[in-house]
Write a protein that holds these residues in place. Structure first.
Motif, mmCIF file in Angstrom:
data_model
loop_
_atom_site.group_PDB
_atom_site.id
_atom_site.type_symbol
_atom_site.label_atom_id
_atom_site.label_comp_id
_atom_site.label_asym_id
_atom_site.label_seq_id
_atom_site.Cartn_x
_atom_site.Cartn_y
_atom_site.Cartn_z
ATOM 1 N N HIS A 9 1.337 0.314 5.946
ATOM 2 C CA HIS A 9 1.282 -0.533 4.741
ATOM 3 C C HIS A 9 2.336 -0.029 3.747
ATOM 4 O O HIS A 9 2.091 0.915 3.006
ATOM 5 C CB HIS A 9 -0.139 -0.449 4.166
ATOM 6 C CG HIS A 9 -0.424 -1.435 3.087
ATOM 7 N ND1 HIS A 9 -1.714 -1.817 2.760
ATOM 8 C CD2 HIS A 9 0.389 -2.117 2.248
ATOM 9 C CE1 HIS A 9 -1.683 -2.681 1.773
ATOM 10 N NE2 HIS A 9 -0.411 -2.884 1.436
ATOM 11 N N HIS A 11 5.734 -1.011 0.973
ATOM 12 C CA HIS A 11 6.460 -1.964 0.135
ATOM 13 C C HIS A 11 7.848 -1.425 -0.216
ATOM 14 O O HIS A 11 8.045 -0.218 -0.271
ATOM 15 C CB HIS A 11 5.678 -2.245 -1.142
ATOM 16 C CG HIS A 11 4.346 -2.880 -0.879
ATOM 17 N ND1 HIS A 11 4.199 -4.238 -0.705
ATOM 18 C CD2 HIS A 11 3.104 -2.350 -0.712
ATOM 19 C CE1 HIS A 11 2.918 -4.502 -0.468
ATOM 20 N NE2 HIS A 11 2.235 -3.381 -0.461
ATOM 21 N N HIS A 41 4.975 -8.017 -0.254
ATOM 22 C CA HIS A 41 4.120 -9.135 -0.667
ATOM 23 C C HIS A 41 4.829 -10.476 -0.442
ATOM 24 O O HIS A 41 5.860 -10.753 -1.066
ATOM 25 C CB HIS A 41 3.787 -9.029 -2.160
ATOM 26 C CG HIS A 41 3.022 -7.797 -2.527
ATOM 27 N ND1 HIS A 41 1.683 -7.639 -2.260
ATOM 28 C CD2 HIS A 41 3.415 -6.649 -3.136
ATOM 29 C CE1 HIS A 41 1.276 -6.463 -2.708
ATOM 30 N NE2 HIS A 41 2.314 -5.836 -3.240
ATOM 31 N N GLU A 66 2.431 -8.706 3.595
ATOM 32 C CA GLU A 66 1.103 -8.670 2.991
ATOM 33 C C GLU A 66 0.897 -10.022 2.308
ATOM 34 O O GLU A 66 1.501 -10.303 1.273
ATOM 35 C CB GLU A 66 0.976 -7.530 1.974
ATOM 36 C CG GLU A 66 -0.434 -7.455 1.383
ATOM 37 C CD GLU A 66 -0.690 -6.197 0.554
ATOM 38 O OE1 GLU A 66 0.285 -5.505 0.191
ATOM 39 O OE2 GLU A 66 -1.869 -5.930 0.252
ATOM 40 N N ASP A 176 -0.374 2.282 1.295
ATOM 41 C CA ASP A 176 0.009 1.175 0.428
ATOM 42 C C ASP A 176 1.178 1.694 -0.414
ATOM 43 O O ASP A 176 1.137 1.759 -1.626
ATOM 44 C CB ASP A 176 -1.173 0.745 -0.461
ATOM 45 C CG ASP A 176 -1.081 -0.708 -0.878
ATOM 46 O OD1 ASP A 176 0.019 -1.282 -0.747
ATOM 47 O OD2 ASP A 176 -2.098 -1.255 -1.336
ATOM 48 N N HIS A 178 4.232 2.438 -2.347
ATOM 49 C CA HIS A 178 5.094 1.777 -3.331
ATOM 50 C C HIS A 178 6.109 2.746 -3.938
ATOM 51 O O HIS A 178 7.117 2.323 -4.472
ATOM 52 C CB HIS A 178 4.269 1.205 -4.486
ATOM 53 C CG HIS A 178 3.498 -0.037 -4.156
ATOM 54 N ND1 HIS A 178 2.297 -0.011 -3.479
ATOM 55 C CD2 HIS A 178 3.762 -1.347 -4.407
ATOM 56 C CE1 HIS A 178 1.857 -1.255 -3.336
ATOM 57 N NE2 HIS A 178 2.722 -2.084 -3.883
HETATM 58 ZN ZN LIG Z 1 0.143 -3.483 -0.485
#
Ligand SMILES: [Zn+2]
Ligand SMILES: [Zn+2]
Length: 326
Positions: A9, A11, A41, A66, A176, A178
């Motif tokens: 996951h 970004h 996203h 996502e 996740d 980032h």
């Molecule tokens: Zn995410």
């Protein structure tokens, strides 16, 4: 089976991440990962650049998106067409997942118990899913210090209940990712079990589809079952019966979690309803343990418990071995 650490996951600047694709790949390499899933996203704009950076660095990339809606976030791998998220209302989720699945997408529920409004609009899972069999995976651990968070403990319970209802959803973790990792924090990684000797995007995807994952903040935990000449591993389906369970703990990638002063205390075998079938103290990050058990339930997973960042916590967990009456 060879086990490779991956992050499923991630970004980049193509959505709301701090990293360019090249920086993400560099960070993945520093964190000792062999593969990532790129899941910006609602966009695939970063796919090409990320894949070309990754190839040079020897990291595999599973391209994904996502799907980010007001009603929840859904991870979809191997599927370039991501326009459908705009029509995704809570009662249309089953039609959308059936369609994505038919087109070869690998589908996961992202951080289902993340707070929604007003903290993070749309992060909470409000889809009314009737057909969980359309999903392939469930993000049980999300974010930094995952097991310190109530929302991840809720995800673990919800996923356990789905297993009890017969849905064979593969558990995954997701940083996740980032921005830069914080050295004070714990992060889980997902190990994927791949039959080939190298990690490939196809191998990662196949591991998720086959239920061959093991999540950990520290050492790699794996399990096998054997009886007479038959053996089964994580993700396999075996007939009910009496088995020798082999549990194995491998301290690989220790440089990435040594700062947590992680203290393994106990290994458990957990089955339907979250019932503990077997537990044994365990004092080190190296373990070879075997136990004979009669399994008359439909799934069984191994867990490692101990102390992480001064708190009693789940440290590692395998995906289940499934059992059936025939
Ligand atoms: Zn995410
Ligand atoms: Zn999200």
């Amino acid at each position: 089976v060879n086990w490779f650490p991956v992050e499923l996951h991630c970004h980049t600047k193509h959505s709301d991440g701090d990293f360019s694709p090249a920086e993400l790949i560099e960070q993945a390499k520093i964190f000792g990962l062999k593969g990532i899933a790129l899941t910006d996203h609602n966009t695939v704009a970063g796919w090409e650049e990320t894949c070309s950076c990754a190839e040079k660095a020897g990291i595999c990339v599973l391209p994904g998106v996502e799907w980010t809606t007001y009603f929840g976030h859904m991870l979809v791998l191997q599927q370039k067409d991501c326009g459908g998220w705009m029509d995704l209302q809570p009662d249309r989720i089953d039609a959308a997942t059936a369609d994505l699945r038919a087109r070869g997408g690998t589908i996961g529920a992202a951080h289902p118990f993340e707070p929604g409004n007003p903290v993070g609009t749309g992060c909470h899972w409000d889809f009314s899913v009737r057909h969980w069999e359309n999903f392939h995976y469930y993000e049980v651990m999300n974010g930094e210090n995952p097991m310190e968070k109530v929302r991840n403990r809720k995800s673990l319970l919800a996923w356990t209940s789905l297993l009890d209802h017969g849905y064979r959803l593969t558990p995954t973790s997701g940083i996740d990712w980032h921005s830069q990792l914080n050295k004070e924090f714990s992060y889980a990684c997902t190990y994927v079990g791949v039959p080939e000797k190298d990690c490939t995007a196809q191998g990662m995807n196949h591991a998720i589809l086959s239920g061959r994952t093991s999540l950990t903040m520290g050492p790699l935990l794996t399990m096998e079952v054997c009886r007479e000449s038959q053996c089964g591993g994580i993700g396999d389906v075996c007939p009910n019966g009496r088995y020798t369970f082999l549990l194995h703990l491998d301290p690989r990638r220790a440089e990435h979690w040594r700062h947590l002063d992680l203290q393994p205390r106990e290994v458990r075998l957990v089955t339907n309803g979250g019932r503990v079938l077997f537990q044994s103290p365990c004092g080190e990050c190296k373990l070879e343990s075997s136990v004979m058990l009669d399994v008359q339930t439909s799934w069984c997973r191994a867990e490692l418990w101990g102390v992480v960042r001064d708190r009693e916590s789940l440290i590692a967990m395998t995906a289940p071995i499934y059992f059936s009456q025939t």
